[in-house]
Design a protein around this motif. Structure first.
Motif, short mmCIF file in Angstrom:
data_model
loop_
_atom_site.label_atom_id
_atom_site.label_comp_id
_atom_site.label_asym_id
_atom_site.label_seq_id
_atom_site.Cartn_x
_atom_site.Cartn_y
_atom_site.Cartn_z
N UNK A 284 0.85 -1.18 0.00
CA UNK A 284 0.00 0.00 0.00
C UNK A 284 0.89 1.23 0.00
N UNK A 285 0.60 2.13 -0.93
CA UNK A 285 1.35 3.38 -1.03
C UNK A 285 0.52 4.47 -0.38
N UNK A 286 1.09 5.09 0.66
CA UNK A 286 0.37 6.10 1.43
C UNK A 286 0.95 7.48 1.17
N UNK A 287 0.17 8.49 1.47
CA UNK A 287 0.65 9.87 1.33
C UNK A 287 -0.52 10.80 1.11
N UNK A 288 -0.33 12.04 1.52
CA UNK A 288 -1.39 13.03 1.34
C UNK A 288 -1.57 13.33 -0.15
N UNK A 289 -2.66 13.99 -0.47
CA UNK A 289 -2.91 14.44 -1.83
C UNK A 289 -1.73 15.29 -2.31
N UNK A 290 -1.23 14.98 -3.49
CA UNK A 290 -0.10 15.74 -4.04
C UNK A 290 1.27 15.18 -3.66
N UNK A 291 1.29 14.09 -2.88
CA UNK A 291 2.56 13.52 -2.42
C UNK A 291 3.34 12.82 -3.53
N UNK A 292 2.64 12.43 -4.61
CA UNK A 292 3.32 11.78 -5.73
C UNK A 292 2.89 10.34 -5.98
N UNK A 293 1.91 9.86 -5.24
CA UNK A 293 1.47 8.46 -5.34
C UNK A 293 1.03 8.08 -6.75
N UNK A 294 0.17 8.92 -7.31
CA UNK A 294 -0.39 8.61 -8.62
C UNK A 294 0.70 8.66 -9.70
N UNK A 295 1.54 9.65 -9.63
CA UNK A 295 2.66 9.75 -10.57
C UNK A 295 3.53 8.50 -10.48
N UNK B 139 -4.08 -2.79 7.74
CA UNK B 139 -4.81 -4.05 7.84
C UNK B 139 -4.40 -5.05 6.75
N UNK B 140 -4.12 -4.56 5.54
CA UNK B 140 -3.95 -5.48 4.41
C UNK B 140 -2.54 -5.58 3.85
N UNK B 141 -1.75 -4.52 3.97
CA UNK B 141 -0.44 -4.51 3.28
C UNK B 141 0.56 -5.45 3.96
N UNK B 142 1.45 -6.03 3.14
CA UNK B 142 2.62 -6.71 3.71
C UNK B 142 3.78 -5.71 3.79
N UNK B 143 3.64 -4.60 3.04
CA UNK B 143 4.68 -3.58 3.03
C UNK B 143 4.02 -2.24 2.73
N UNK B 144 4.41 -1.24 3.50
CA UNK B 144 3.87 0.10 3.30
C UNK B 144 4.98 1.01 2.79
N UNK B 145 4.67 1.78 1.75
CA UNK B 145 5.60 2.80 1.28
C UNK B 145 4.87 4.13 1.39
N UNK B 146 5.46 5.09 2.12
CA UNK B 146 4.79 6.38 2.27
C UNK B 146 5.59 7.47 1.56
N UNK B 147 4.85 8.31 0.84
CA UNK B 147 5.45 9.43 0.13
C UNK B 147 5.08 10.74 0.81
N UNK C 80 10.25 9.30 -0.60
CA UNK C 80 9.83 8.18 0.25
C UNK C 80 10.22 8.49 1.69
N UNK C 81 9.22 8.56 2.57
CA UNK C 81 9.53 8.84 3.99
C UNK C 81 9.38 7.60 4.86
N UNK C 82 8.82 6.52 4.29
CA UNK C 82 8.75 5.25 5.02
C UNK C 82 8.68 4.11 4.02
#
Ligand code: ADP
Ligand code: ADP
Length: 237
Positions: free
Chosen positions: A33-44, A212-220, A225-227
């Motif tokens: 699961x890729x996390x991050x606020x709107x504009x963080x770069x997830x969609x890109x 709940x679901x991810x085996x790995x979280x990547x946060x932008x 990448x901050x996590x």
């Protein structure tokens, strides 16, 4: 099998990078699961993985091949190995569930009237099997416009998976759905991940779902990448 090296994206006219020097390697077994606020770069980021967005610099490497060096024909072939689902489903509302899923097999065609006649028995069975797997067996011939949001995303998942991809990418696939429905969609995604051995990379803004679901979280954050790690170690600060 999939990695990004020093990936940078800057949109034309922008004064900052949408993504700054991202380095990541993915394993087939990951449910990310890729996390991050709107504009963080997830969609890109997600769109870089299948070559829908080409990097300003750096590279995306799929099976040892750099995506930027591929021509359009080769990119299309690679994208068939990577199914994708979207926030607004991107289905054809007036067509049936079966027709929408079949369109995932060869892409959208201009004359869809006799679409079903163009497919072999085997392909039809493959599509029907996938519709069954996402729980829509009884809705096969219903027009997509008459389905609920959760049902539409199930069609999206079936369409993405009908071509037997090795990767499933999701750009906020539950952002338009209520929490109960979102959970059921994630349960299904996890099931498909396990059953079809899919590397799964999904953008989500809901931290609870990711944990709940991810085996790995990547946060932008701000294109960086901050996590990157196990969901239990992620804290939302
Ligand atoms: P997220 O998916 O996390 O909301 P995005 O990848 O959509 O983030 O956006 C990352 C950054 O790139 C943001 O600053 C956004 O404004 C910018 N951006 C996204 N798409 C475009 C575009 N087509 N043109 C210019 N800037 C864009
Ligand atoms: P039936 O009258 O045979 O139950 P429906 O058209 O009501 O058939 O749809 C069956 C299922 O699909 C129901 O569970 C319903 O909740 C869902 N459904 C159909 N259309 C919509 C819609 N527009 N919005 C939400 N759910 C829908």
């Amino acid at each position: 099998m999939l990695e990004v090296n020093n990936l940078v994206v800057r949109y034309p006219g922008s004064h900052h990078n949408a993504l700054s020097s991202i380095n990541l390697t993915f394993d087939q077994g990951d449910f990310i699961c890729v996390l991050g606020k709107s504009g963080a770069g997830k969609s890109t980021f997600i769109r870089c993985l299948n070559g829908l967005q080409l990097p300003t610099s750096g590279e995306v490497i799929w099976d040892g091949q750099t995506l930027s060096n591929r021509n359009e024909e080769q990119l299309r072939k690679i994208r068939r190995e990577m199914g994708m689902i979207f926030q607004h489903f991107n289905l054809v509302p007036r067509l049936s569930v079966l027709q929408n899923v079949l369109s995932g097999m060869f892409g959208y065609r201009s004359s869809l009237k006799n679409l079903i006649g163009w497919f072999s028995e085997e392909e039809l069975n493959q599509a029907k099997q996938m519709i069954d797997e996402v729980g829509l067996k009884d809705f096969m011939n219903r027009r997509v416009e008459h389905l609920s949001g959760g049902q539409k995303q199930r069609v999206g998942i079936a369409r993405a998976l009908v071509q037997n991809p090795r990767v499933l990418l999701g750009d906020e696939p539950v952002a338009s759905l209520d929490p109960g429905t979102s959970n059921r969609i994630f349960t299904l995604l996890k099931e498909m991940h396990n059953r079809h051995n899919l590397l799964t990379v999904i953008n989500v803004h809901d931290v609870t779902l990711a944990k709940r679901y991810a085996t790995r979280v990547i946060a932008f954050k701000d294109g960086e990448v901050i996590f990157d790690g196990k969901p239990e170690y992620f804290s939302n600060k």
